[in-house]
Motif scaffolding. Structure first.
Motif, PDB file in Angstrom:
ATOM      1  N   GLY A  20       0.835  -1.209   0.000  1.00  0.00           N
ATOM      2  CA  GLY A  20       0.000   0.000   0.000  1.00  0.00           C
ATOM      3  C   GLY A  20       0.864   1.250   0.000  1.00  0.00           C
ATOM      4  O   GLY A  20       0.580   2.222  -0.721  1.00  0.00           O
ATOM      5  N   THR A  21       1.934   1.223   0.795  1.00  0.00           N
ATOM      6  CA  THR A  21       2.837   2.383   0.865  1.00  0.00           C
ATOM      7  C   THR A  21       3.534   2.599  -0.477  1.00  0.00           C
ATOM      8  O   THR A  21       3.679   3.738  -0.931  1.00  0.00           O
ATOM      9  N   LEU A  22       3.926   1.497  -1.109  1.00  0.00           N
ATOM     10  CA  LEU A  22       4.550   1.612  -2.437  1.00  0.00           C
ATOM     11  C   LEU A  22       3.577   2.264  -3.436  1.00  0.00           C
ATOM     12  O   LEU A  22       3.970   3.100  -4.240  1.00  0.00           O
ATOM     13  N   CYS A  23       2.287   1.868  -3.341  1.00  0.00           N
ATOM     14  CA  CYS A  23       1.279   2.435  -4.243  1.00  0.00           C
ATOM     15  C   CYS A  23       1.100   3.926  -3.961  1.00  0.00           C
ATOM     16  O   CYS A  23       1.002   4.733  -4.886  1.00  0.00           O
ATOM     17  N   GLY A  40      13.085  13.470 -15.028  1.00  0.00           N
ATOM     18  CA  GLY A  40      13.930  12.521 -14.294  1.00  0.00           C
ATOM     19  C   GLY A  40      13.117  11.744 -13.265  1.00  0.00           C
ATOM     20  O   GLY A  40      13.204  10.505 -13.166  1.00  0.00           O
ATOM     21  N   LEU A  41      12.304  12.449 -12.504  1.00  0.00           N
ATOM     22  CA  LEU A  41      11.448  11.792 -11.493  1.00  0.00           C
ATOM     23  C   LEU A  41      10.438  10.869 -12.183  1.00  0.00           C
ATOM     24  O   LEU A  41      10.140   9.778 -11.679  1.00  0.00           O
ATOM     25  N   ALA A  42       9.941  11.330 -13.346  1.00  0.00           N
ATOM     26  CA  ALA A  42       8.973  10.500 -14.089  1.00  0.00           C
ATOM     27  C   ALA A  42       9.606   9.161 -14.470  1.00  0.00           C
ATOM     28  O   ALA A  42       8.989   8.100 -14.316  1.00  0.00           O
ATOM     29  N   ARG A  43      10.865   9.211 -14.940  1.00  0.00           N
ATOM     30  CA  ARG A  43      11.542   7.960 -15.322  1.00  0.00           C
ATOM     31  C   ARG A  43      11.776   7.065 -14.109  1.00  0.00           C
ATOM     32  O   ARG A  43      11.620   5.849 -14.159  1.00  0.00           O
ATOM     33  N   LYS A  44      12.128   7.690 -12.983  1.00  0.00           N
ATOM     34  CA  LYS A  44      12.343   6.929 -11.741  1.00  0.00           C
ATOM     35  C   LYS A  44      11.035   6.251 -11.298  1.00  0.00           C
ATOM     36  O   LYS A  44      11.019   5.102 -10.860  1.00  0.00           O
ATOM     37  N   ALA A  48       9.859   2.331 -10.634  1.00  0.00           N
ATOM     38  CA  ALA A  48       9.376   1.892  -9.309  1.00  0.00           C
ATOM     39  C   ALA A  48       8.236   0.875  -9.429  1.00  0.00           C
ATOM     40  O   ALA A  48       7.954   0.130  -8.485  1.00  0.00           O
ATOM     41  N   ASP A  49       7.595   0.849 -10.581  1.00  0.00           N
ATOM     42  CA  ASP A  49       6.491  -0.109 -10.793  1.00  0.00           C
ATOM     43  C   ASP A  49       6.974  -1.558 -10.615  1.00  0.00           C
ATOM     44  O   ASP A  49       6.224  -2.414 -10.140  1.00  0.00           O
ATOM     45  N   ALA A  50       8.246  -1.792 -11.015  1.00  0.00           N
ATOM     46  CA  ALA A  50       8.777  -3.159 -10.908  1.00  0.00           C
ATOM     47  C   ALA A  50       8.796  -3.625  -9.445  1.00  0.00           C
ATOM     48  O   ALA A  50       8.573  -4.808  -9.149  1.00  0.00           O
ATOM     49  N   GLN A  96      -0.716   1.972 -13.663  1.00  0.00           N
ATOM     50  CA  GLN A  96      -1.312   3.222 -14.144  1.00  0.00           C
ATOM     51  C   GLN A  96      -0.488   4.445 -13.744  1.00  0.00           C
ATOM     52  O   GLN A  96      -0.375   5.396 -14.513  1.00  0.00           O
ATOM     53  N   ALA A  97       0.104   4.385 -12.550  1.00  0.00           N
ATOM     54  CA  ALA A  97       0.994   5.480 -12.145  1.00  0.00           C
ATOM     55  C   ALA A  97       2.213   5.511 -13.081  1.00  0.00           C
ATOM     56  O   ALA A  97       2.697   6.585 -13.455  1.00  0.00           O
ATOM     57  N   ALA A  98       2.683   4.328 -13.485  1.00  0.00           N
ATOM     58  CA  ALA A  98       3.815   4.256 -14.413  1.00  0.00           C
ATOM     59  C   ALA A  98       3.402   4.810 -15.785  1.00  0.00           C
ATOM     60  O   ALA A  98       4.177   5.508 -16.446  1.00  0.00           O
TER      61      ALA A  98
END
Lengths: 215, 251
Positions: A20-23, A40-44, A48-50, A96-98
């Protein structure tokens, strides 16, 4: 008493909180990347989805092991089977966040294109996700009901987004590419709200044994 | 609504001073499998035995209340031999008679007056087929039943119970002494037989109750705490004591 089993169930709750925290973090980062036009943050965030996918598999195998070893019934079975369903929706939230982050990397959206409802949508969906996990861990049916009702807020923000963007396109006061990308992003946030609603419905199932609207 | 095969009204059983069953009322539907679960000594086997008057053999046992079989009180004027023909029983340990497979099955029908060889042959074959043991025994019907494996002996006992064409089959932990393969065969058999017979099964194996039964009753200290459809009882028990027992957090 089944102290080992109880420990494993507590561990499941712990894993669910972690996922949940990761989401929550991935939604927050996608939103920040959007607000600050930070490629840069967008690519990071896309990467993070992985981590969320890994967490899903970890929880899945933990649940399958519990089903095999403990042959759970009643509330134990509901807790484990709900977790198995909830992580599918949580994994989709990560996707979806990715997707939102990927759109940001296209570079069509600039700071002057930003509109208020997007930020509110991001915050509303974060609230839904984190509260649904709280409701699960604390077996709080009232909170789960509130989360389900809160999806209307997200839907209304999405409609507002559409109105704003149509007006902008009509008055040609913004780039059409940016408007379309913003619409896509808003749609992804709206879907995140739907997944959070599904999670809350499974929380209700784990508490009551029936899903919202089953009657 | 399912028709009730057995209706139990305020049944109390005392063994001397010990109050073993307390005010039990229950409906057991026809052609369904009803499971009794609960910790050892909670009264489920005693209750099962009350359903075909096996407790009559216990000198200190005293029973009050009613057990109605198709509406007729089995503790009233009903002939006990006739009752046990209608309500058969299979025990925890397989208990074949020390005689041939054939004679084990033919024993019951013979005591009820059937002498015709062709008729008996037919009954034996049908009973062994119903109990899913015909293929394994058809070539050695004259051999001693004690030579069969434990699982085969138990299926033979089920065949023997069915040879007198009962309406109800009571099973007291029928698989507790069997290996997993024999257990699976008996469970399949229970599901198969439930289309023709009313089955009541006592089991310590909760998963067995889940797999085989339509209804489950949870017994505790001589009382029925909760009875519901098996799905309901194992997914959403209403009583905290049921929840604690089935989830293994009892005591």
């Amino acid at each position: 008493m089944r102290s080992k089993f109880d420990e494993q169930l507590a561990l499941l709750n712990q894993y669910m909180i972690e996922m949940g925290t990761l989401c929550e973090t991935i939604i927050a980062d996608a939103n920040q990347a959007l607000l600050e036009n930070d490629e840069g943050l967008a690519r990071k965030t896309m990467a993070a989805d992985a981590e969320i996918d890994r967490k899903e598999r970890e929880i899945e195998s933990h649940c399958l092991r519990l089903l095999l070893q403990q042959q759970p019934v009643a509330r134990d079975l509901r807790q484990i089977s709900s977790a198995l369903k909830m992580i599918t929706d949580m994994e989709r939230i990560g996707d979806q966040a990715a997707d939102i982050s990927e759109i940001i990397t296209f570079g069509s959206i600039h700071e002057e294109d930003m509109v208020r409802p997007i930020d509110e949508m991001a915050k509303a969906t974060m609230k839904m996700v984190i509260e649904s996990i709280d409701a699960y861990v604390n077996q709080d049916a009232e909170l789960a009901h509130k989360i389900i009702a809160y999806d209307d807020v997200v839907d209304e923000l999405f409609n507002e987004m559409k109105r704003v963007l149509v007006e902008r396109i009509a008055t040609q006061c913004c780039d059409a590419n940016a408007a379309l990308d913003l619409l896509m992003i808003a749609k992804y946030f709206e879907r995140i709200g739907d997944h959070a609603t599904n999670i809350a419905e499974w929380v209700l199932f784990s508490i009551t044994g029936s899903r919202e609207g089953d009657d | 609504m399912d028709k009730d095969k057995l209706t139990i009204n305020q049944l109390n059983l005392h063994y001397g001073d010990f109050h073993a069953l307390k005010d039990i009322s229950m409906h057991i539907p026809e052609k369904k499998v009803t499971a009794f679960i609960g910790p050892s000594g909670c009264g489920k086997s005693s209750f099962l035995k009350s359903l075909n008057r096996m407790n009559d053999l216990v000198e200190t046992a005293k029973i009050t209340g009613e057990v109605l079989l198709d509406g007729e009180d089995i503790y009233g004027k009903m002939d006990v031999n006739l009752l046990r023909k209608r309500v058969g029983m299979v025990f925890q340990k397989p208990n074949p008679f020390p005689m041939s497979i054939y004679d084990n099955i033919a024993y019951g029908p013979r005591t009820h007056g059937i002498r015709n060889k062709a008729k008996l042959d037919d009954i034996v074959e049908q009973a062994l087929r119903n109990a899913a043991i015909w293929e394994e025994t058809k070539d050695r019907l004259k051999r001693n039943a004690l030579g069969l494996s434990g699982g085969q002996q138990q299926r033979l006992c089920i065949a023997r119970a069915m040879a007198v064409e009962p309406e109800v089959l009571l099973m007291d932990e029928p698989t507790s002494s069997l290996d997993p393969i024999s257990t699976a065969k008996i469970e399949d058999l229970v599901l198969e037989l439930s289309s023709k017979y009313t089955i009541v099964i006592v089991t310590h194996n909760m998963q067995q109750a889940v797999r085989t039964s339509d209804l489950t009753a949870f017994f505790l200290l001589g009382e029925v705490i909760e009875m519901a459809t098996t799905d309901q009882l194992f997914s959403m028990p209403k009583d905290q004591r049921t929840e604690d027992y089935i989830t293994g957090r009892f005591g």
